[in-house]
Design a protein around this motif. Structure first.
Motif, mmCIF file in Angstrom:
data_model
loop_
_atom_site.group_PDB
_atom_site.id
_atom_site.type_symbol
_atom_site.label_atom_id
_atom_site.label_comp_id
_atom_site.label_asym_id
_atom_site.label_seq_id
_atom_site.Cartn_x
_atom_site.Cartn_y
_atom_site.Cartn_z
ATOM 1 N N GLY A 42 0.812 -1.214 0.000
ATOM 2 C CA GLY A 42 0.000 0.000 0.000
ATOM 3 C C GLY A 42 0.839 1.254 0.000
ATOM 4 N N PHE A 43 1.862 1.276 0.867
ATOM 5 C CA PHE A 43 2.739 2.448 0.889
ATOM 6 C C PHE A 43 3.549 2.572 -0.396
ATOM 7 C CE2 PHE A 43 2.466 2.483 5.701
ATOM 8 C CZ PHE A 43 1.692 3.636 5.720
ATOM 9 N N TRP A 44 3.902 1.438 -0.978
ATOM 10 C CA TRP A 44 4.668 1.451 -2.229
ATOM 11 C C TRP A 44 3.830 2.076 -3.342
ATOM 12 C CZ3 TRP A 44 8.035 -3.439 -3.205
ATOM 13 C CH2 TRP A 44 9.017 -3.170 -4.163
ATOM 14 N N ILE A 45 2.587 1.657 -3.465
ATOM 15 C CA ILE A 45 1.709 2.217 -4.496
ATOM 16 C C ILE A 45 1.403 3.682 -4.198
ATOM 17 C CG2 ILE A 45 -0.614 2.073 -5.473
ATOM 18 C CD1 ILE A 45 -0.356 -0.969 -5.245
ATOM 19 N N ALA A 46 1.214 4.018 -2.929
ATOM 20 C CA ALA A 46 0.988 5.421 -2.564
ATOM 21 C C ALA A 46 2.202 6.278 -2.929
ATOM 22 C CB ALA A 46 0.672 5.537 -1.079
ATOM 23 N N ILE A 84 11.739 8.780 -10.210
ATOM 24 C CA ILE A 84 11.418 8.042 -8.984
ATOM 25 C C ILE A 84 10.130 7.238 -9.174
ATOM 26 C CG2 ILE A 84 10.649 8.325 -6.585
ATOM 27 C CD1 ILE A 84 12.637 10.690 -6.411
ATOM 28 N N ALA A 85 9.120 7.842 -9.798
ATOM 29 C CA ALA A 85 7.856 7.133 -10.031
ATOM 30 C C ALA A 85 8.063 5.918 -10.929
ATOM 31 C CB ALA A 85 6.825 8.085 -10.650
ATOM 32 N N VAL A 86 8.857 6.073 -11.986
ATOM 33 C CA VAL A 86 9.112 4.959 -12.904
ATOM 34 C C VAL A 86 9.901 3.856 -12.205
ATOM 35 C CG1 VAL A 86 10.347 4.293 -15.010
ATOM 36 C CG2 VAL A 86 8.902 6.322 -15.003
ATOM 37 N N VAL A 87 10.930 4.226 -11.438
ATOM 38 C CA VAL A 87 11.732 3.224 -10.724
ATOM 39 C C VAL A 87 10.869 2.469 -9.710
ATOM 40 C CG1 VAL A 87 13.616 2.955 -9.051
ATOM 41 C CG2 VAL A 87 13.956 4.344 -11.094
ATOM 42 N N LEU A 88 10.027 3.187 -8.974
ATOM 43 C CA LEU A 88 9.137 2.529 -8.017
ATOM 44 C C LEU A 88 8.151 1.596 -8.718
ATOM 45 C CD1 LEU A 88 8.335 5.428 -5.531
ATOM 46 C CD2 LEU A 88 9.557 3.316 -5.012
ATOM 47 N N LEU A 89 7.611 2.029 -9.845
ATOM 48 C CA LEU A 89 6.663 1.201 -10.588
ATOM 49 C C LEU A 89 7.329 -0.058 -11.126
ATOM 50 C CD1 LEU A 89 3.840 0.807 -11.827
ATOM 51 C CD2 LEU A 89 4.670 2.076 -13.816
ATOM 52 N N VAL A 90 8.498 0.097 -11.751
ATOM 53 C CA VAL A 90 9.199 -1.059 -12.314
ATOM 54 C C VAL A 90 9.613 -2.024 -11.208
ATOM 55 C CG1 VAL A 90 11.309 -1.764 -13.514
ATOM 56 C CG2 VAL A 90 9.935 0.114 -14.414
ATOM 57 N N SER A 91 10.130 -1.496 -10.107
ATOM 58 C CA SER A 91 10.539 -2.379 -9.022
ATOM 59 C C SER A 91 9.335 -3.074 -8.393
ATOM 60 C CB SER A 91 11.341 -1.609 -7.965
ATOM 61 O OG SER A 91 10.551 -0.611 -7.369
ATOM 62 N N PHE A 92 8.198 -2.406 -8.318
ATOM 63 C CA PHE A 92 6.986 -3.036 -7.796
ATOM 64 C C PHE A 92 6.563 -4.204 -8.683
ATOM 65 C CE2 PHE A 92 2.378 -3.456 -7.389
ATOM 66 C CZ PHE A 92 2.246 -3.571 -6.019
ATOM 67 N N VAL A 93 6.590 -3.992 -9.987
ATOM 68 C CA VAL A 93 6.206 -5.048 -10.915
ATOM 69 C C VAL A 93 7.198 -6.214 -10.832
ATOM 70 C CG1 VAL A 93 5.964 -5.618 -13.369
ATOM 71 C CG2 VAL A 93 4.940 -3.534 -12.472
ATOM 72 N N VAL A 94 8.487 -5.920 -10.778
ATOM 73 C CA VAL A 94 9.493 -6.975 -10.717
ATOM 74 C C VAL A 94 9.355 -7.781 -9.429
ATOM 75 C CG1 VAL A 94 11.982 -7.394 -10.476
ATOM 76 C CG2 VAL A 94 11.143 -5.859 -12.255
ATOM 77 N N VAL A 95 9.220 -7.109 -8.315
ATOM 78 C CA VAL A 95 9.109 -7.812 -7.032
ATOM 79 C C VAL A 95 7.837 -8.646 -6.974
ATOM 80 C CG1 VAL A 95 8.728 -7.456 -4.556
ATOM 81 C CG2 VAL A 95 10.570 -6.252 -5.726
ATOM 82 N N ASN A 96 6.738 -8.113 -7.423
ATOM 83 C CA ASN A 96 5.487 -8.858 -7.355
ATOM 84 C C ASN A 96 5.405 -9.951 -8.407
ATOM 85 O OD1 ASN A 96 4.201 -7.729 -5.112
ATOM 86 N ND2 ASN A 96 3.844 -5.881 -6.302
ATOM 87 N N TYR A 97 6.041 -9.768 -9.554
ATOM 88 C CA TYR A 97 6.061 -10.827 -10.559
ATOM 89 C C TYR A 97 6.928 -11.976 -10.077
ATOM 90 C CZ TYR A 97 6.727 -13.379 -14.876
ATOM 91 O OH TYR A 97 6.761 -14.362 -15.814
ATOM 92 N N ALA A 98 8.041 -11.667 -9.430
ATOM 93 C CA ALA A 98 8.926 -12.715 -8.927
ATOM 94 C C ALA A 98 8.277 -13.451 -7.763
ATOM 95 C CB ALA A 98 10.258 -12.109 -8.483
#
Length: 118
Positions: A42-46, A84-98
């Motif tokens: 939640g905080f990551w998406i926020a 920062i927004a792009v890095v957070l988005l990409v890292s969120f997708v990578v972490v959740n996909y893994a």
């Protein structure tokens, strides 16, 4: 002889700015809604929404006039928060996909009618 010039900002908010701020605010609010389910997620998406909102906000002339930020500094801030927004988005997708396991195979037999079999 002196000349006097006045600058008027004509439309410091474009439709792109308004949409960008709205999307950033909605993503931020959605992240806060997810906090009870997943604190980190939640905080990551926020944080993604807040970064997007700030990136778009610092791109406007209004931000420069309001806080006395030069156009070069506004571009730097906008680009920084956008990255920062792009890095957070990409890292969120990578972490959740893994974290999501792939297709699983189940051995044995299972039937939808098993409860009705004597």
């Amino acid at each position: 002889m002196t000349t006097q010039t006045t600058s008027t900002s004509s439309g410091s908010f474009s439709i792109g700015h308004v949409l960008g701020v709205a999307v950033g605010a909605l993503v931020f609010a959605y992240g806060l809604l997810l906090v009870p389910v997943s604190l980190l997620g939640g905080f990551w998406i926020a944080a993604i929404g807040a970064s997007l909102l700030l990136a778009v906000l610092f791109d406007t002339e209004w931000a420069g006039d309001r806080w006395g930020i030069s156009p070069a500094d506004r571009r730097t801030l906008s680009l920084s928060f956008g990255i920062i927004a792009v890095v957070l988005l990409v890292s969120f997708v990578v972490v959740n996909y893994a974290g999501v396991s792939g297709p699983t195979t189940e051995t044995g037999s299972s039937s939808a009618f098993a409860p009705f079999v004597d």
